[in-house]
Scaffold this motif. Sequence first.
Motif, PDB file in Angstrom:
ATOM      1  N   GLU A 159     -16.328 -22.500  -0.882  1.00 30.47           N
ATOM      2  CA  GLU A 159     -17.407 -21.986   0.323  1.00 30.47           C
ATOM      3  C   GLU A 159     -17.675 -21.004   0.323  1.00 30.47           C
ATOM      4  O   GLU A 159     -18.709 -19.768   1.016  1.00 30.47           O
ATOM      5  CB  GLU A 159     -17.299 -22.338   1.264  1.00 30.47           C
ATOM      6  N   THR A 160     -16.444 -20.401   0.930  1.00 30.07           N
ATOM      7  CA  THR A 160     -16.801 -18.790   0.461  1.00 30.07           C
ATOM      8  C   THR A 160     -17.765 -18.174  -0.671  1.00 30.07           C
ATOM      9  O   THR A 160     -18.491 -17.384  -1.047  1.00 30.07           O
ATOM     10  CB  THR A 160     -15.436 -18.074   0.253  1.00 30.07           C
ATOM     11  N   LYS A 162     -19.797 -19.805  -2.652  1.00 28.45           N
ATOM     12  CA  LYS A 162     -21.149 -19.859  -1.227  1.00 28.45           C
ATOM     13  C   LYS A 162     -21.948 -18.927  -1.019  1.00 28.45           C
ATOM     14  O   LYS A 162     -23.450 -18.050  -0.995  1.00 28.45           O
ATOM     15  CB  LYS A 162     -21.681 -21.366  -1.512  1.00 28.45           C
ATOM     16  N   LYS A 163     -21.450 -18.218  -0.516  1.00 27.52           N
ATOM     17  CA  LYS A 163     -21.402 -17.309   0.810  1.00 27.52           C
ATOM     18  C   LYS A 163     -21.999 -16.271  -0.224  1.00 27.52           C
ATOM     19  O   LYS A 163     -22.645 -15.267   0.390  1.00 27.52           O
ATOM     20  CB  LYS A 163     -20.273 -17.064   1.741  1.00 27.52           C
ATOM     21  N   TYR A 164     -20.578 -15.480  -1.159  1.00 27.51           N
ATOM     22  CA  TYR A 164     -21.256 -14.153  -1.793  1.00 27.51           C
ATOM     23  C   TYR A 164     -22.346 -14.552  -2.806  1.00 27.51           C
ATOM     24  O   TYR A 164     -23.023 -13.808  -3.287  1.00 27.51           O
ATOM     25  CB  TYR A 164     -20.084 -14.009  -2.460  1.00 27.51           C
ATOM     26  N   SER A 240     -13.968 -15.272  12.011  1.00 24.87           N
ATOM     27  CA  SER A 240     -15.316 -14.904  11.016  1.00 24.87           C
ATOM     28  C   SER A 240     -16.617 -15.047  11.874  1.00 24.87           C
ATOM     29  O   SER A 240     -17.832 -14.917  10.920  1.00 24.87           O
ATOM     30  CB  SER A 240     -15.876 -16.564  10.949  1.00 24.87           C
ATOM     31  N   SER A 242     -19.105 -11.380  11.174  1.00 26.83           N
ATOM     32  CA  SER A 242     -20.460 -11.478  10.964  1.00 26.83           C
ATOM     33  C   SER A 242     -20.675  -9.843  11.570  1.00 26.83           C
ATOM     34  O   SER A 242     -21.266  -9.731  12.768  1.00 26.83           O
ATOM     35  CB  SER A 242     -21.519 -12.012  10.518  1.00 26.83           C
ATOM     36  N   ASP A 402     -20.983 -14.475   7.569  1.00 25.21           N
ATOM     37  CA  ASP A 402     -21.844 -14.568   6.791  1.00 25.21           C
ATOM     38  C   ASP A 402     -21.957 -13.506   5.970  1.00 25.21           C
ATOM     39  O   ASP A 402     -22.070 -11.919   6.590  1.00 25.21           O
ATOM     40  CB  ASP A 402     -23.492 -15.196   7.766  1.00 25.21           C
TER      41      ASP A 402
END
Length: 451
Positions: A159-160, A162-164, A240, A242, A402
């Motif tokens: 999942e991380t 996919k964020k980067y 988490s 941002s 995010d």
Amino acid sequence: MAVAVIMVVEGFLLKVRRSLLRLAAFLAVAAVLLPACSSSSTTKEESKAGEADKAAPPQPVTLKVMNGLFNEKDWQTIVVEPLKKKFPHITLDQGSGIARTADQKFLEDTIASGNTPDIVLSGVVQSQLMAPLGLAQDLAPFIKKYKIDMNAYDSTTVETLKKYSPIYKMETVTLPLYINFKVMLYNKDLFDKFAVPYPKNHMTHDEAIELSRKLTRTDGGIQYHGYGADSYINLGGQYSLSYIDKTNKVNLSGMEKVFETLKAAWTIPGMQGVTTTKAFNNDKTLAMYTEWLASVVQNAAVYKDMKWGMVTYPEFKDRPYQTEVDFHSSYITKTTKYPDQAFEVIAWMMQSEEIQSLITRSGKVTVLKNKDITALWGKDSGLGTEEALKAITETKMAPPHDIHPLDRKGTVIAPLGQAYTDYINGTKDLNVALRDATDAMQKAVNTELGK
């Protein structure tokens, strides 16, 4: 009458003779054709076999690797030797050894020298350096081509990733190799000395601060310290947070709780001016110390001479997570002439149970969803105690924030550090400190974006 009978018999015999001649002719032809057909079939099979025999083995390939993760011993035992068994035609060349992959100037100088590698081993955070410099290419087409099932790997890590990746207009900027997260170490001798109960897994920051008040004291002319609380970045990661949204607007909402917690930890009399790593590893005057697992492994020799313990990183009561994951990973550069061979290598490092077991035994944590491999943690480093393994398996990594390409850039987040200092020192109240930081960070963001 007799003549008629004789004529009938002779006619019959003539027909029989003709039939026999036809049969003989047929058998003669068949005798010729059948071996010919058999020979043709055999020839085709032999031809195919011959082609297979003549199929050239994979051509020898040397891949340049910029290795920012493994020392020389681990490079040989974890990377080179297992991969040589899988891909005997591939040679890995790491040049002069471990590289400074987090150093932008080092990366730029390497490229300028014409020595750009095929593979880079570094961390996912370094994608902010790799992608702009062409040291990363999108791996999604290779994942599809080689049918890699990403569901086999740690969910938070994937999942991380996919964020980067979208930040750099990619679907998959890197492949995970092993997981890195923070834990809390504690010095049992100090707890025993002052008759304070040991920390436990899933202890909150508030509970750690209460222990710190009991442990922070002067004894025999020596100042002892309790809880060396971590940075505002890592505590913010538990929520988490941002700092910059998708519209490039700075938002520090949520940092209030983080700042208040850290002020409570660091304003205990006797906790000021502590250098946590030195106090825990060398002076043995700090009772509780948070550290990345990868660094715990690097200091294994230090901890062999200490009566130490390990528990999960302190959490917030309303947010029962440890830190965000900081996984280490593999990149393929855009300039490589051997993209398929390079991908096969980094994919096998991620997939191979042998390699993942060796990584885990050395003290890192496998990226595979495999409890049997996780149970091997630290067996070769002397750190693999039952207590330590329990802390690792009970760690619950926070969902990734995010990610914005500027949210961890030094010049952008510097005002947040100043706000923290001002608040801790009492020169600004919490709201003013965060408001000033928001304004200064927004100006920095606008400058970076050319506004």
